[in-house]
Design a protein around this motif. Structure first.
Motif, PDB file in Angstrom:
ATOM      1  N   UNK A  31       0.792  -1.233   0.000  1.00  0.00           N
ATOM      2  CA  UNK A  31       0.000   0.000   0.000  1.00  0.00           C
ATOM      3  C   UNK A  31       0.826   1.285   0.000  1.00  0.00           C
ATOM      4  N   UNK A  32       1.860   1.439   0.824  1.00  0.00           N
ATOM      5  CA  UNK A  32       2.631   2.691   0.798  1.00  0.00           C
ATOM      6  C   UNK A  32       3.310   2.956  -0.540  1.00  0.00           C
ATOM      7  N   UNK A  33       3.745   1.888  -1.213  1.00  0.00           N
ATOM      8  CA  UNK A  33       4.378   2.035  -2.525  1.00  0.00           C
ATOM      9  C   UNK A  33       3.340   2.516  -3.545  1.00  0.00           C
ATOM     10  N   UNK A  34       2.167   1.889  -3.531  1.00  0.00           N
ATOM     11  CA  UNK A  34       1.101   2.302  -4.450  1.00  0.00           C
ATOM     12  C   UNK A  34       0.680   3.744  -4.174  1.00  0.00           C
ATOM     13  N   UNK A  35       0.562   4.080  -2.924  1.00  0.00           N
ATOM     14  CA  UNK A  35       0.143   5.434  -2.538  1.00  0.00           C
ATOM     15  C   UNK A  35       1.139   6.471  -3.036  1.00  0.00           C
ATOM     16  N   UNK A  36       2.422   6.175  -2.892  1.00  0.00           N
ATOM     17  CA  UNK A  36       3.463   7.094  -3.332  1.00  0.00           C
ATOM     18  C   UNK A  36       3.419   7.304  -4.843  1.00  0.00           C
ATOM     19  N   UNK A  37       3.272   6.220  -5.599  1.00  0.00           N
ATOM     20  CA  UNK A  37       3.265   6.311  -7.057  1.00  0.00           C
ATOM     21  C   UNK A  37       1.993   6.968  -7.593  1.00  0.00           C
ATOM     22  N   UNK A  38       0.889   6.799  -6.873  1.00  0.00           N
ATOM     23  CA  UNK A  38      -0.409   7.266  -7.366  1.00  0.00           C
ATOM     24  C   UNK A  38      -0.699   8.723  -7.047  1.00  0.00           C
ATOM     25  N   UNK A  39       0.127   9.352  -6.254  1.00  0.00           N
ATOM     26  CA  UNK A  39      -0.179  10.703  -5.774  1.00  0.00           C
ATOM     27  C   UNK A  39      -0.453  11.665  -6.937  1.00  0.00           C
ATOM     28  N   UNK A  40      -1.639  12.263  -6.931  1.00  0.00           N
ATOM     29  CA  UNK A  40      -2.045  13.205  -7.964  1.00  0.00           C
ATOM     30  C   UNK A  40      -2.623  12.569  -9.196  1.00  0.00           C
ATOM     31  N   UNK A  41      -2.556  11.227  -9.272  1.00  0.00           N
ATOM     32  CA  UNK A  41      -3.046  10.518 -10.459  1.00  0.00           C
ATOM     33  C   UNK A  41      -4.196   9.581 -10.131  1.00  0.00           C
ATOM     34  N   UNK A  42      -4.707   9.670  -8.931  1.00  0.00           N
ATOM     35  CA  UNK A  42      -5.679   8.694  -8.450  1.00  0.00           C
ATOM     36  C   UNK A  42      -6.849   8.476  -9.405  1.00  0.00           C
ATOM     37  N   UNK A  43      -7.268   9.505 -10.078  1.00  0.00           N
ATOM     38  CA  UNK A  43      -8.476   9.405 -10.905  1.00  0.00           C
ATOM     39  C   UNK A  43      -8.228   8.933 -12.336  1.00  0.00           C
ATOM     40  N   UNK A  44      -6.974   8.706 -12.694  1.00  0.00           N
ATOM     41  CA  UNK A  44      -6.712   8.215 -14.050  1.00  0.00           C
ATOM     42  C   UNK A  44      -6.088   6.817 -14.051  1.00  0.00           C
ATOM     43  N   UNK A  45      -5.854   6.250 -12.870  1.00  0.00           N
ATOM     44  CA  UNK A  45      -5.278   4.908 -12.795  1.00  0.00           C
ATOM     45  C   UNK A  45      -6.330   3.881 -13.195  1.00  0.00           C
TER      46      UNK A  45
END
Length: 365
Positions: A31-45
Protein backbone atom coordinates in the motif's frame (compact mmCIF):
# COMPACT_ATOMS: atom_id res chain seq x y z
CA UNK A 1 0.12 1.51 -31.39
CA UNK A 2 0.28 3.30 -28.04
CA UNK A 3 3.67 3.32 -26.37
CA UNK A 4 4.10 2.28 -22.76
CA UNK A 5 6.62 4.13 -20.62
CA UNK A 6 7.70 3.88 -17.02
CA UNK A 7 7.85 7.25 -15.34
CA UNK A 8 8.55 6.32 -11.72
CA UNK A 9 9.46 3.27 -9.63
CA UNK A 10 9.54 2.63 -5.90
CA UNK A 11 10.05 -0.16 -3.38
CA UNK A 12 9.94 -0.77 0.32
CA UNK A 13 13.07 -1.58 2.27
CA UNK A 14 13.67 -5.33 2.14
CA UNK A 15 13.35 -7.25 5.40
CA UNK A 16 14.50 -10.72 6.36
CA UNK A 17 11.94 -13.42 7.01
CA UNK A 18 10.77 -12.97 10.60
CA UNK A 19 12.78 -9.75 10.70
CA UNK A 20 11.90 -6.07 10.77
CA UNK A 21 8.74 -6.39 8.61
CA UNK A 22 7.54 -9.67 10.10
CA UNK A 23 4.13 -8.43 11.31
CA UNK A 24 3.14 -6.63 8.09
CA UNK A 25 0.68 -8.36 5.77
CA UNK A 26 1.25 -8.29 1.96
CA UNK A 27 -1.43 -5.68 1.26
CA UNK A 28 0.03 -3.48 4.00
CA UNK A 29 3.51 -3.81 2.48
CA UNK A 30 2.33 -2.85 -0.99
CA UNK A 31 0.00 0.00 0.00
CA UNK A 32 2.63 2.69 0.80
CA UNK A 33 4.38 2.03 -2.52
CA UNK A 34 1.10 2.30 -4.45
CA UNK A 35 0.14 5.43 -2.54
CA UNK A 36 3.46 7.09 -3.33
CA UNK A 37 3.26 6.31 -7.06
CA UNK A 38 -0.41 7.27 -7.37
CA UNK A 39 -0.18 10.70 -5.77
CA UNK A 40 -2.05 13.21 -7.96
CA UNK A 41 -3.05 10.52 -10.46
CA UNK A 42 -5.68 8.69 -8.45
CA UNK A 43 -8.48 9.40 -10.90
CA UNK A 44 -6.71 8.21 -14.05
CA UNK A 45 -5.28 4.91 -12.79
CA UNK A 46 -6.91 2.00 -14.60
CA UNK A 47 -5.74 -0.90 -12.47
CA UNK A 48 -3.23 -2.29 -9.99
CA UNK A 49 -1.40 -5.46 -11.12
CA UNK A 50 0.72 -7.24 -8.51
CA UNK A 51 2.68 -10.47 -8.44
CA UNK A 52 2.46 -12.56 -5.28
CA UNK A 53 3.68 -16.09 -4.64
CA UNK A 54 3.35 -17.24 -1.02
CA UNK A 55 0.69 -14.82 0.17
CA UNK A 56 -2.68 -15.46 1.75
CA UNK A 57 -4.55 -16.00 -1.50
CA UNK A 58 -7.38 -13.83 -2.68
CA UNK A 59 -6.78 -10.69 -4.69
CA UNK A 60 -3.88 -9.02 -2.87
CA UNK A 61 -3.67 -6.27 -5.52
CA UNK A 62 -7.25 -5.15 -4.90
CA UNK A 63 -6.83 -5.25 -1.13
CA UNK A 64 -3.59 -3.26 -1.39
CA UNK A 65 -5.26 -0.71 -3.66
CA UNK A 66 -8.03 -0.19 -1.12
CA UNK A 67 -5.51 -0.07 1.73
CA UNK A 68 -3.66 2.66 -0.18
CA UNK A 69 -6.83 4.74 -0.34
CA UNK A 70 -7.13 4.62 -4.11
CA UNK A 71 -10.59 5.21 -5.61
CA UNK A 72 -13.00 2.28 -5.59
CA UNK A 73 -12.92 2.43 -9.38
CA UNK A 74 -9.26 1.30 -9.41
CA UNK A 75 -9.48 -2.46 -9.82
CA UNK A 76 -6.78 -5.02 -9.08
CA UNK A 77 -5.44 -8.31 -10.37
CA UNK A 78 -2.96 -10.61 -8.64
CA UNK A 79 -0.78 -13.00 -10.64
CA UNK A 80 1.63 -15.81 -9.84
CA UNK A 81 4.51 -16.72 -12.13
CA UNK A 82 6.68 -17.64 -9.16
CA UNK A 83 9.86 -15.52 -8.90
CA UNK A 84 9.12 -13.68 -12.15
CA UNK A 85 5.63 -12.61 -11.02
CA UNK A 86 6.59 -8.98 -10.35
CA UNK A 87 8.28 -8.68 -13.73
CA UNK A 88 5.31 -10.34 -15.44
CA UNK A 89 2.98 -7.77 -13.83
CA UNK A 90 4.98 -4.97 -15.43
CA UNK A 91 5.09 -6.81 -18.75
CA UNK A 92 1.32 -7.25 -18.65
CA UNK A 93 0.72 -3.57 -17.86
CA UNK A 94 2.92 -2.52 -20.79
CA UNK A 95 0.99 -4.72 -23.20
CA UNK A 96 -2.32 -3.43 -21.83
CA UNK A 97 -1.18 0.11 -22.66
CA UNK A 98 0.00 -0.92 -26.12
CA UNK A 99 -3.28 -2.69 -26.79
CA UNK A 100 -5.34 0.31 -25.63
CA UNK A 101 -6.91 -1.58 -22.74
CA UNK A 102 -5.96 1.34 -20.50
CA UNK A 103 -3.50 4.19 -20.14
CA UNK A 104 -2.22 4.13 -16.56
CA UNK A 105 -1.25 1.17 -14.37
CA UNK A 106 0.52 0.49 -11.11
CA UNK A 107 2.39 -2.76 -11.62
CA UNK A 108 4.84 -4.75 -9.52
CA UNK A 109 4.82 -7.30 -6.76
CA UNK A 110 4.79 -7.99 -3.05
CA UNK A 111 5.85 -10.78 -0.73
CA UNK A 112 5.59 -11.37 2.97
CA UNK A 113 7.38 -14.64 3.61
CA UNK A 114 7.05 -13.93 7.32
CA UNK A 115 3.25 -14.06 7.26
CA UNK A 116 2.86 -16.75 4.61
CA UNK A 117 0.36 -19.45 5.62
CA UNK A 118 2.16 -22.11 3.58
CA UNK A 119 4.48 -24.50 5.50
CA UNK A 120 5.91 -25.94 2.29
CA UNK A 121 6.65 -24.63 -1.18
CA UNK A 122 4.34 -25.11 -4.11
CA UNK A 123 4.98 -27.73 -6.75
CA UNK A 124 7.08 -26.52 -9.70
CA UNK A 125 6.80 -29.60 -11.93
CA UNK A 126 5.28 -33.13 -11.94
CA UNK A 127 7.36 -35.91 -10.41
CA UNK A 128 7.62 -37.61 -13.80
CA UNK A 129 9.76 -34.70 -14.99
CA UNK A 130 11.43 -33.84 -11.71
CA UNK A 131 10.54 -31.28 -9.08
CA UNK A 132 13.75 -30.29 -7.28
CA UNK A 133 13.89 -27.60 -4.64
CA UNK A 134 15.40 -24.40 -6.02
CA UNK A 135 18.65 -24.98 -4.12
CA UNK A 136 19.03 -28.43 -5.63
CA UNK A 137 18.21 -26.95 -9.04
CA UNK A 138 20.98 -24.40 -8.46
CA UNK A 139 23.38 -27.28 -7.87
CA UNK A 140 22.20 -28.93 -11.08
CA UNK A 141 22.87 -25.70 -13.01
CA UNK A 142 26.32 -25.45 -11.44
CA UNK A 143 27.16 -29.00 -12.47
CA UNK A 144 25.67 -28.75 -15.97
CA UNK A 145 27.44 -25.47 -16.80
CA UNK A 146 30.67 -25.99 -14.90
CA UNK A 147 30.16 -23.21 -12.35
CA UNK A 148 32.62 -23.92 -9.56
CA UNK A 149 32.26 -22.98 -5.89
CA UNK A 150 35.05 -20.47 -6.44
CA UNK A 151 33.18 -18.71 -9.25
CA UNK A 152 30.01 -18.62 -7.18
CA UNK A 153 31.76 -17.19 -4.14
CA UNK A 154 33.57 -14.60 -6.25
CA UNK A 155 30.29 -13.36 -7.70
CA UNK A 156 28.57 -13.35 -4.31
CA UNK A 157 31.41 -11.26 -2.88
CA UNK A 158 31.21 -8.83 -5.82
CA UNK A 159 27.45 -8.52 -5.29
CA UNK A 160 27.97 -7.72 -1.63
CA UNK A 161 30.70 -5.18 -2.33
CA UNK A 162 28.58 -3.44 -4.97
CA UNK A 163 25.44 -3.34 -2.85
CA UNK A 164 27.30 -2.12 0.23
CA UNK A 165 29.04 0.60 -1.79
CA UNK A 166 25.69 1.64 -3.27
CA UNK A 167 24.15 1.77 0.20
CA UNK A 168 27.05 3.83 1.52
CA UNK A 169 26.65 6.24 -1.40
CA UNK A 170 22.90 6.59 -0.62
CA UNK A 171 21.96 5.29 -4.08
CA UNK A 172 18.98 3.37 -2.73
CA UNK A 173 17.40 6.34 -0.96
CA UNK A 174 15.35 7.49 -3.96
CA UNK A 175 14.01 3.98 -4.53
CA UNK A 176 12.68 3.42 -1.05
CA UNK A 177 9.32 4.32 0.45
CA UNK A 178 9.66 3.95 4.25
CA UNK A 179 7.30 1.51 5.89
CA UNK A 180 6.54 1.09 9.58
CA UNK A 181 9.38 3.52 10.44
CA UNK A 182 11.83 1.35 8.46
CA UNK A 183 13.74 3.02 5.61
CA UNK A 184 16.87 0.88 5.19
CA UNK A 185 17.26 -2.66 3.88
CA UNK A 186 17.69 -4.97 6.86
CA UNK A 187 20.83 -6.49 5.36
CA UNK A 188 22.60 -3.15 5.82
CA UNK A 189 22.07 -2.91 9.57
CA UNK A 190 25.81 -3.51 9.87
CA UNK A 191 28.76 -4.25 7.61
CA UNK A 192 29.72 -7.89 7.42
CA UNK A 193 32.94 -9.71 6.64
CA UNK A 194 31.39 -11.39 3.64
CA UNK A 195 34.61 -12.95 2.44
CA UNK A 196 34.92 -14.80 5.76
CA UNK A 197 31.29 -15.89 5.60
CA UNK A 198 31.87 -17.35 2.14
CA UNK A 199 34.91 -19.30 3.31
CA UNK A 200 33.12 -20.74 6.33
CA UNK A 201 29.85 -21.64 4.60
CA UNK A 202 29.13 -25.30 3.92
CA UNK A 203 27.09 -26.78 1.05
CA UNK A 204 23.48 -27.08 2.18
CA UNK A 205 21.64 -28.77 -0.69
CA UNK A 206 24.09 -31.46 -1.78
CA UNK A 207 26.48 -32.63 0.92
CA UNK A 208 28.73 -34.57 -1.45
CA UNK A 209 30.50 -32.34 -4.00
CA UNK A 210 28.04 -29.55 -3.31
CA UNK A 211 28.89 -25.96 -4.23
CA UNK A 212 25.78 -23.98 -3.24
CA UNK A 213 25.93 -22.51 0.27
CA UNK A 214 23.88 -20.11 2.35
CA UNK A 215 26.48 -17.42 1.60
CA UNK A 216 26.25 -17.70 -2.20
CA UNK A 217 22.45 -17.98 -2.19
CA UNK A 218 19.77 -15.36 -1.59
CA UNK A 219 17.79 -15.10 1.62
CA UNK A 220 14.06 -15.42 2.23
CA UNK A 221 12.53 -11.99 2.48
CA UNK A 222 9.67 -9.52 2.79
CA UNK A 223 9.14 -6.49 0.57
CA UNK A 224 7.16 -4.77 -2.16
CA UNK A 225 7.94 -2.83 -5.30
CA UNK A 226 5.95 -1.23 -8.12
CA UNK A 227 6.30 1.06 -11.12
CA UNK A 228 4.03 3.62 -12.75
CA UNK A 229 3.31 2.53 -16.33
CA UNK A 230 1.62 5.11 -18.57
CA UNK A 231 0.82 5.77 -22.19
CA UNK A 232 3.61 8.08 -23.32
CA UNK A 233 1.50 11.03 -24.48
CA UNK A 234 -0.61 10.87 -21.31
CA UNK A 235 2.53 10.84 -19.18
CA UNK A 236 3.81 14.00 -20.83
CA UNK A 237 0.39 15.67 -20.57
CA UNK A 238 0.56 15.06 -16.82
CA UNK A 239 3.99 16.62 -16.49
CA UNK A 240 6.09 13.46 -16.36
CA UNK A 241 9.38 12.89 -18.12
CA UNK A 242 9.32 9.21 -19.15
CA UNK A 243 12.42 7.31 -18.06
CA UNK A 244 12.27 4.05 -20.01
CA UNK A 245 10.00 2.87 -22.84
CA UNK A 246 8.82 -0.71 -23.22
CA UNK A 247 10.22 -2.22 -26.43
CA UNK A 248 9.66 -5.97 -26.30
CA UNK A 249 9.58 -9.02 -24.06
CA UNK A 250 10.14 -12.77 -24.29
CA UNK A 251 9.05 -15.64 -22.08
CA UNK A 252 11.06 -18.85 -22.44
CA UNK A 253 10.63 -22.37 -21.11
CA UNK A 254 13.44 -24.75 -20.14
CA UNK A 255 13.60 -28.04 -18.27
CA UNK A 256 12.23 -27.51 -14.74
CA UNK A 257 15.39 -29.08 -13.29
CA UNK A 258 17.39 -26.10 -14.60
CA UNK A 259 15.22 -23.02 -13.97
CA UNK A 260 18.20 -20.79 -13.29
CA UNK A 261 19.31 -20.89 -16.92
CA UNK A 262 15.90 -19.83 -18.29
CA UNK A 263 16.85 -16.13 -18.72
CA UNK A 264 19.40 -17.19 -21.36
CA UNK A 265 17.00 -18.25 -24.16
CA UNK A 266 14.67 -15.36 -23.25
CA UNK A 267 17.40 -12.73 -23.55
CA UNK A 268 18.90 -14.41 -26.63
CA UNK A 269 15.59 -14.25 -28.49
CA UNK A 270 14.91 -10.73 -27.24
CA UNK A 271 18.19 -9.50 -28.72
CA UNK A 272 17.79 -11.45 -31.95
CA UNK A 273 14.33 -10.28 -32.90
CA UNK A 274 15.17 -6.66 -32.08
CA UNK A 275 18.39 -6.88 -34.13
CA UNK A 276 20.58 -6.09 -31.13
CA UNK A 277 23.71 -7.63 -29.66
CA UNK A 278 25.00 -7.60 -26.10
CA UNK A 279 27.22 -4.61 -26.87
CA UNK A 280 24.06 -2.56 -27.50
CA UNK A 281 22.77 -3.15 -23.96
CA UNK A 282 23.99 -0.74 -21.30
CA UNK A 283 22.61 -2.28 -18.11
CA UNK A 284 21.22 -5.74 -17.37
CA UNK A 285 19.45 -6.76 -14.18
CA UNK A 286 19.02 -10.51 -13.62
CA UNK A 287 17.67 -11.77 -10.33
CA UNK A 288 20.39 -13.21 -8.12
CA UNK A 289 18.54 -16.10 -6.52
CA UNK A 290 21.72 -18.18 -6.55
CA UNK A 291 25.25 -17.31 -7.61
CA UNK A 292 25.45 -20.47 -9.74
CA UNK A 293 22.50 -19.26 -11.79
CA UNK A 294 23.70 -15.71 -12.33
CA UNK A 295 27.24 -16.81 -13.25
CA UNK A 296 25.89 -19.40 -15.70
CA UNK A 297 23.70 -16.74 -17.33
CA UNK A 298 26.58 -14.27 -17.48
CA UNK A 299 28.90 -16.79 -19.13
CA UNK A 300 26.33 -18.14 -21.60
CA UNK A 301 25.33 -14.62 -22.68
CA UNK A 302 28.85 -13.10 -22.50
CA UNK A 303 27.63 -10.23 -20.31
CA UNK A 304 30.43 -7.86 -19.27
CA UNK A 305 30.67 -7.58 -15.51
CA UNK A 306 30.34 -3.79 -15.57
CA UNK A 307 26.86 -4.11 -17.14
CA UNK A 308 25.39 -6.77 -14.86
CA UNK A 309 23.66 -5.93 -11.57
CA UNK A 310 25.84 -2.89 -11.12
CA UNK A 311 24.46 -2.00 -7.68
CA UNK A 312 24.42 -5.55 -6.34
CA UNK A 313 21.36 -7.71 -6.01
CA UNK A 314 19.36 -10.36 -4.22
CA UNK A 315 22.38 -12.33 -3.01
CA UNK A 316 22.99 -9.48 -0.62
CA UNK A 317 19.72 -7.60 -0.24
CA UNK A 318 17.32 -10.52 -0.43
CA UNK A 319 14.65 -12.05 -2.65
CA UNK A 320 11.00 -11.28 -1.76
CA UNK A 321 9.73 -13.62 -4.45
CA UNK A 322 6.75 -11.82 -5.94
CA UNK A 323 8.44 -8.42 -5.68
CA UNK A 324 11.89 -9.24 -7.03
CA UNK A 325 11.16 -8.71 -10.73
CA UNK A 326 9.71 -5.27 -9.99
CA UNK A 327 12.75 -4.46 -7.84
CA UNK A 328 14.95 -5.15 -10.88
CA UNK A 329 12.99 -2.64 -12.98
CA UNK A 330 13.01 -0.14 -10.13
CA UNK A 331 16.78 -0.47 -10.00
CA UNK A 332 17.02 0.13 -13.76
CA UNK A 333 14.82 3.24 -13.58
CA UNK A 334 16.93 4.87 -10.91
CA UNK A 335 20.25 3.78 -12.42
CA UNK A 336 19.50 5.28 -15.85
CA UNK A 337 18.50 8.52 -14.14
CA UNK A 338 22.07 8.74 -12.88
CA UNK A 339 23.54 8.15 -16.34
CA UNK A 340 23.68 10.39 -19.37
CA UNK A 341 24.33 7.92 -22.18
CA UNK A 342 22.38 4.70 -21.61
CA UNK A 343 20.18 3.58 -24.50
CA UNK A 344 18.92 0.03 -23.87
CA UNK A 345 18.42 -1.92 -20.64
CA UNK A 346 17.10 -5.40 -19.83
CA UNK A 347 15.47 -6.97 -16.78
CA UNK A 348 15.18 -10.76 -16.53
CA UNK A 349 14.16 -13.43 -14.02
CA UNK A 350 14.35 -17.22 -14.06
CA UNK A 351 11.64 -18.88 -12.00
CA UNK A 352 10.39 -22.19 -10.67
CA UNK A 353 9.07 -24.56 -13.29
CA UNK A 354 11.76 -23.48 -15.75
CA UNK A 355 10.29 -20.18 -16.96
CA UNK A 356 12.40 -17.18 -17.94
CA UNK A 357 10.97 -13.69 -18.45
CA UNK A 358 12.98 -10.87 -20.04
CA UNK A 359 11.96 -7.32 -20.93
CA UNK A 360 13.81 -4.87 -23.17
CA UNK A 361 13.43 -1.15 -22.46
CA UNK A 362 14.70 1.88 -24.36
CA UNK A 363 15.92 4.85 -22.33
CA UNK A 364 13.97 7.96 -23.27
CA UNK A 365 15.12 10.55 -20.76
Amino acid sequence: MNRAVIVEAKRTPIGKKNGMLRHIQPHELAAPVLQSLAEGLENIIDEVILGNVVGPGGNVARVASLEAGLPLSVTGITIDRQCSAGLEAIRMACYFVQGRAGNCYLAGGVESSSTSPFPERARFSPDSIGDPDMGVAAELVAKEYGISRTKQDQFALLSYERSWASFQADLFNEEIVPISTQSVDEEFSKKRNYELLLKRAKPIFMKENGTVTAANSCGINDGASAVLVMEEKLAKMNGFNPVIRFVDSVVSGVHPNFPGISPVPAITELLSRNKLVMDDIDIIEINEAFASKIVACQEQLSIPSDKLNVCGGALTMGHPYGASGAILVTRLVHEVKRRKNAKYVIAAVGSGGGIGVAILFEVVM
